[in-house]
Every structure is written in structure tokens, then in C-alpha cells.
Design a protein around this motif. Structure first.
Motif, PDB file in Angstrom:
ATOM      1  N   ARG A 245       4.393  45.603  42.148  1.00  0.00           N
ATOM      2  CA  ARG A 245       3.990  46.671  43.076  1.00  0.00           C
ATOM      3  C   ARG A 245       2.940  46.178  44.069  1.00  0.00           C
ATOM      4  NH1 ARG A 245       2.270  51.848  39.789  1.00  0.00           N
ATOM      5  NH2 ARG A 245       1.866  52.499  41.962  1.00  0.00           N
ATOM      6  N   ALA A 246       2.009  45.332  43.616  1.00  0.00           N
ATOM      7  CA  ALA A 246       0.966  44.808  44.502  1.00  0.00           C
ATOM      8  C   ALA A 246       1.568  43.893  45.570  1.00  0.00           C
ATOM      9  CB  ALA A 246      -0.095  44.073  43.691  1.00  0.00           C
ATOM     10  N   PHE A 247       2.464  43.015  45.163  1.00  0.00           N
ATOM     11  CA  PHE A 247       3.105  42.112  46.126  1.00  0.00           C
ATOM     12  C   PHE A 247       3.997  42.877  47.093  1.00  0.00           C
ATOM     13  CE2 PHE A 247       1.817  38.668  43.325  1.00  0.00           C
ATOM     14  CZ  PHE A 247       1.523  37.661  44.234  1.00  0.00           C
ATOM     15  N   SER A 248       4.659  43.899  46.628  1.00  0.00           N
ATOM     16  CA  SER A 248       5.513  44.705  47.516  1.00  0.00           C
ATOM     17  C   SER A 248       4.676  45.440  48.565  1.00  0.00           C
ATOM     18  CB  SER A 248       6.326  45.694  46.690  1.00  0.00           C
ATOM     19  OG  SER A 248       7.108  46.515  47.533  1.00  0.00           O
ATOM     20  N   ALA A 249       3.524  45.987  48.144  1.00  0.00           N
ATOM     21  CA  ALA A 249       2.644  46.677  49.092  1.00  0.00           C
ATOM     22  C   ALA A 249       2.059  45.692  50.113  1.00  0.00           C
ATOM     23  CB  ALA A 249       1.531  47.390  48.336  1.00  0.00           C
ATOM     24  N   HIS A 250       1.719  44.493  49.628  1.00  0.00           N
ATOM     25  CA  HIS A 250       1.183  43.496  50.551  1.00  0.00           C
ATOM     26  C   HIS A 250       2.235  43.064  51.574  1.00  0.00           C
ATOM     27  CE1 HIS A 250      -0.788  39.979  52.151  1.00  0.00           C
ATOM     28  NE2 HIS A 250       0.226  39.211  51.740  1.00  0.00           N
ATOM     29  N   GLN A 251       3.469  42.872  51.162  1.00  0.00           N
ATOM     30  CA  GLN A 251       4.517  42.450  52.086  1.00  0.00           C
ATOM     31  C   GLN A 251       4.822  43.526  53.129  1.00  0.00           C
ATOM     32  OE1 GLN A 251       7.836  41.264  49.689  1.00  0.00           O
ATOM     33  NE2 GLN A 251       6.830  39.404  48.917  1.00  0.00           N
ATOM     34  N   SER A 252       4.821  44.771  52.725  1.00  0.00           N
ATOM     35  CA  SER A 252       5.099  45.849  53.682  1.00  0.00           C
ATOM     36  C   SER A 252       3.933  46.055  54.658  1.00  0.00           C
ATOM     37  CB  SER A 252       5.377  47.148  52.934  1.00  0.00           C
ATOM     38  OG  SER A 252       4.235  47.545  52.190  1.00  0.00           O
ATOM     39  N   ASP A 253       2.710  45.819  54.188  1.00  0.00           N
ATOM     40  CA  ASP A 253       1.559  46.008  55.051  1.00  0.00           C
ATOM     41  C   ASP A 253       1.289  44.784  55.935  1.00  0.00           C
ATOM     42  OD1 ASP A 253      -0.682  47.775  55.787  1.00  0.00           O
ATOM     43  OD2 ASP A 253      -1.915  46.136  55.014  1.00  0.00           O
ATOM     44  N   ALA A 254       1.787  43.608  55.532  1.00  0.00           N
ATOM     45  CA  ALA A 254       1.546  42.389  56.317  1.00  0.00           C
ATOM     46  C   ALA A 254       2.347  42.373  57.620  1.00  0.00           C
ATOM     47  CB  ALA A 254       1.890  41.154  55.476  1.00  0.00           C
ATOM     48  N   ILE A 255       3.317  43.271  57.756  1.00  0.00           N
ATOM     49  CA  ILE A 255       4.134  43.281  58.977  1.00  0.00           C
ATOM     50  C   ILE A 255       3.275  43.640  60.180  1.00  0.00           C
ATOM     51  CG2 ILE A 255       6.104  44.369  60.102  1.00  0.00           C
ATOM     52  CD1 ILE A 255       7.244  44.850  57.296  1.00  0.00           C
ATOM     53  N   ALA A 256       2.361  44.590  60.041  1.00  0.00           N
ATOM     54  CA  ALA A 256       1.537  45.066  61.161  1.00  0.00           C
ATOM     55  C   ALA A 256       0.198  44.371  61.239  1.00  0.00           C
ATOM     56  CB  ALA A 256       1.323  46.571  61.034  1.00  0.00           C
ATOM     57  N   ARG A 257      -0.037  43.362  60.436  1.00  0.00           N
ATOM     58  CA  ARG A 257      -1.307  42.646  60.467  1.00  0.00           C
ATOM     59  C   ARG A 257      -1.132  41.262  61.092  1.00  0.00           C
ATOM     60  NH1 ARG A 257      -5.559  44.456  57.244  1.00  0.00           N
ATOM     61  NH2 ARG A 257      -5.082  46.302  55.981  1.00  0.00           N
ATOM     62  N   ARG A 258      -2.256  40.710  61.554  1.00  0.00           N
ATOM     63  CA  ARG A 258      -2.237  39.401  62.157  1.00  0.00           C
ATOM     64  C   ARG A 258      -2.510  38.322  61.115  1.00  0.00           C
ATOM     65  NH1 ARG A 258      -5.510  40.107  67.939  1.00  0.00           N
ATOM     66  NH2 ARG A 258      -4.124  41.712  68.814  1.00  0.00           N
ATOM     67  N   GLY A 259      -2.161  37.093  61.478  1.00  0.00           N
ATOM     68  CA  GLY A 259      -2.397  35.972  60.585  1.00  0.00           C
ATOM     69  C   GLY A 259      -1.100  35.484  59.969  1.00  0.00           C
ATOM     70  N   ILE A 260      -1.162  34.267  59.472  1.00  0.00           N
ATOM     71  CA  ILE A 260       0.036  33.665  58.864  1.00  0.00           C
ATOM     72  C   ILE A 260       0.392  34.380  57.565  1.00  0.00           C
ATOM     73  CG2 ILE A 260       0.994  31.533  57.919  1.00  0.00           C
ATOM     74  CD1 ILE A 260      -0.845  29.985  59.779  1.00  0.00           C
ATOM     75  N   LEU A 261      -0.613  34.730  56.758  1.00  0.00           N
ATOM     76  CA  LEU A 261      -0.372  35.399  55.478  1.00  0.00           C
ATOM     77  C   LEU A 261      -0.355  36.910  55.615  1.00  0.00           C
ATOM     78  CD1 LEU A 261      -2.670  33.187  53.193  1.00  0.00           C
ATOM     79  CD2 LEU A 261      -0.201  32.960  53.618  1.00  0.00           C
TER      80      LEU A 261
END
Length: 240
Positions: free
Chosen positions: A216-232
Motif C-alpha cells: 500500500r505504501a509503494f502504491s501510494a508513492h507511485q501514484s503521488d510521484a506522477i505530479a511531483r518533480r525529481g527522478i524518484l
């Protein structure tokens, strides 16, 4: 070739000729003309110049020999000083020696008169005018600093108004929801080659309470990383 009874033109009633007109001969038309003057007659305006005429003009040309003009020259001390400096001479004695052994002449302009139509004002200053002095009170009161700050504020305000105008006239700004709708997840690259003994080695630390919490933590991070800057995908939100 001489012609008998040379005649030219048409005889009008107003013409008065010294010779009587001949009557029409039998079988011939009446001559309507008048006799031409003799061979010594000159048509046009007579020229009283006796310069030889066409024969002399064709035979030779009259040329005027150019007279040698003796120009007055004077020494050009400016050019002498310039050449002396180019030669590396700097002292007065070296310049005097250079002048004694070298000569540069320039023509003397005789009779050079300033044109009369050029009227110069009496208070005219030749050359570049000097810059007006800076007021000391403006320097003490830091007036130029205040003016510069005001100009910077005006320039910043103009840029802000221009950016607002661009936002109003531009397209609708993207939000996180619209970016998620257009997002296409990238394809997972092929895994790197590893030795067989390192392929099934588990992690040494596991900070999640359960495997479900970690997913669940990795899924939330992947969905939220779309609108954030940076490589990760851990930077600020990329919403402009």
C-alpha cells in the motif's frame, strides 16, 4: 557637278525674283521655282574666324602645353613627431636629431579663405562639451539609489502583470487530477543480469509491519510521484 538652271522650291505669288520666270515650253509643265545663288553663296551665319577650317582640324590637333606649377612646401612637424615616436624616440634631443636627418613636406595653402556664408555664433564651443557636474546633494541623500530601487520595483511589477495576463489568456492550468488522467505508466525495463546465488537473497531489514502495508505504501508513492518533480518523484508538485 554643275547643274543648268538650278532651281529649288515652289514659287509663290509673294516671292519677288530678279529673274523672269520662263514660260512653259511646248509639251512640258511650267517651272514653279526660282534660281539658286552662285557657288560662293554661304547659307546660314557666316563665321569670321580664320582658323584653317575643317582641313586644319583633321590634319592636326591644337594642344596646350601644361605649365609646371611650382607649389610652396613647408615642413610637416606633426608628421615628423609621429614618425619619430614610431621609431622609438621619446626625448627632446632624439626628436631634434630625427628632424635634422629627416624631412616630411606638406603644401602651403595660400589664399585659403573661410567661406563667407558660414556664420558661427559668438559663444560657440568647438570640440566635445563637458558633462554637467553631479549635484552633491543627490549623492549625500542617496538619490540615485532610491531611483534605482524604484525602477526595479516598477520592472518587477510590470513582469508580474505580464505573467498574470499570460495566465488569463493562456490555456486552463493542469491539476493533479488531469495529470493523473493523462499519465501513462512506463514499461518496466528488463531486470539486470545477476549471479544465481544473489537472485533469491531477501532484505536484511523490513520496516513495514506486514507485506500488505508495504504494498500500500509503494502504491501510494507511485501514484503521488506522477505530479511531483525529481527522478524518484519525491520533489515538489509539478503544477504550473
Amino acid at each position: 557637278m554643275a547643274m543648268e538652271n538650278e532651281r529649288f522650291g515652289v514659287v509663290r505669288d509673294s516671292m519677288q525674283n530678279n529673274q523672269l520666270l520662263q514660260k512653259a515650253e511646248l509639251g512640258k509643265s511650267m517651272r514653279k521655282c526660282y534660281s539658286l545663288p552662285g557657288p560662293d553663296y554661304t547659307y546660314g551665319q557666316s563665321s569670321y574666324l580664320k582658323d584653317g577650317g575643317v582641313a586644319e582640324a583633321i590634319g592636326h590637333w591644337r594642344s596646350v602645353e601644361a605649365k609646371a606649377h611650382q607649389r610652396k612646401l613647408e615642413r610637416d612637424f606633426v608628421a615628423l613627431n609621429r614618425e619619430a615616436v614610431k621609431s622609438g624616440l621619446v626625448t627632446a634631443g632624439e626628436h631634434q636629431t630625427f628632424r635634422n636627418t629627416h624631412n616630411i613636406w606638406r603644401p602651403v595653402h595660400e589664399g585659403h579663405v573661410k567661406p563667407q556664408d558660414l556664420h558661427l555664433p559668438p559663444g560657440m564651443t568647438f570640440g566635445i562639451s563637458s558633462r554637467p557636474s553631479t549635484p552633491i546633494m543627490d549623492l549625500i541623500e542617496h538619490r540615485y539609489q532610491h531611483l534605482w530601487l524604484e525602477q526595479q520595483k516598477q520592472a518587477t511589477e510590470a513582469l508580474r502583470l505580464k505573467s498574470l495576463e499570460k495566465i488569463k489568456l493562456g490555456k486552463v492550468q493542469d491539476t493533479r487530477t488531469t495529470m493523473l488522467r493523462r499519465y501513462q505508466p512506463p514499461e518496466e525495463p528488463a531486470p539486470l543480469w545477476q549471479l544465481p546465488r544473489f537472485q533469491k537473497v531477501g532484505p536484511h531489514l523490513d520496516t513495514f509491519g506486514s507485506d500488505r502495508a508495504r504494498q500500500r505504501a509503494f502504491s501510494a508513492h507511485q501514484s503521488d510521484a506522477i505530479a511531483r518533480r525529481g527522478i524518484l518523484g519525491q520533489g515538489i508538485y509539478n503544477i504550473s
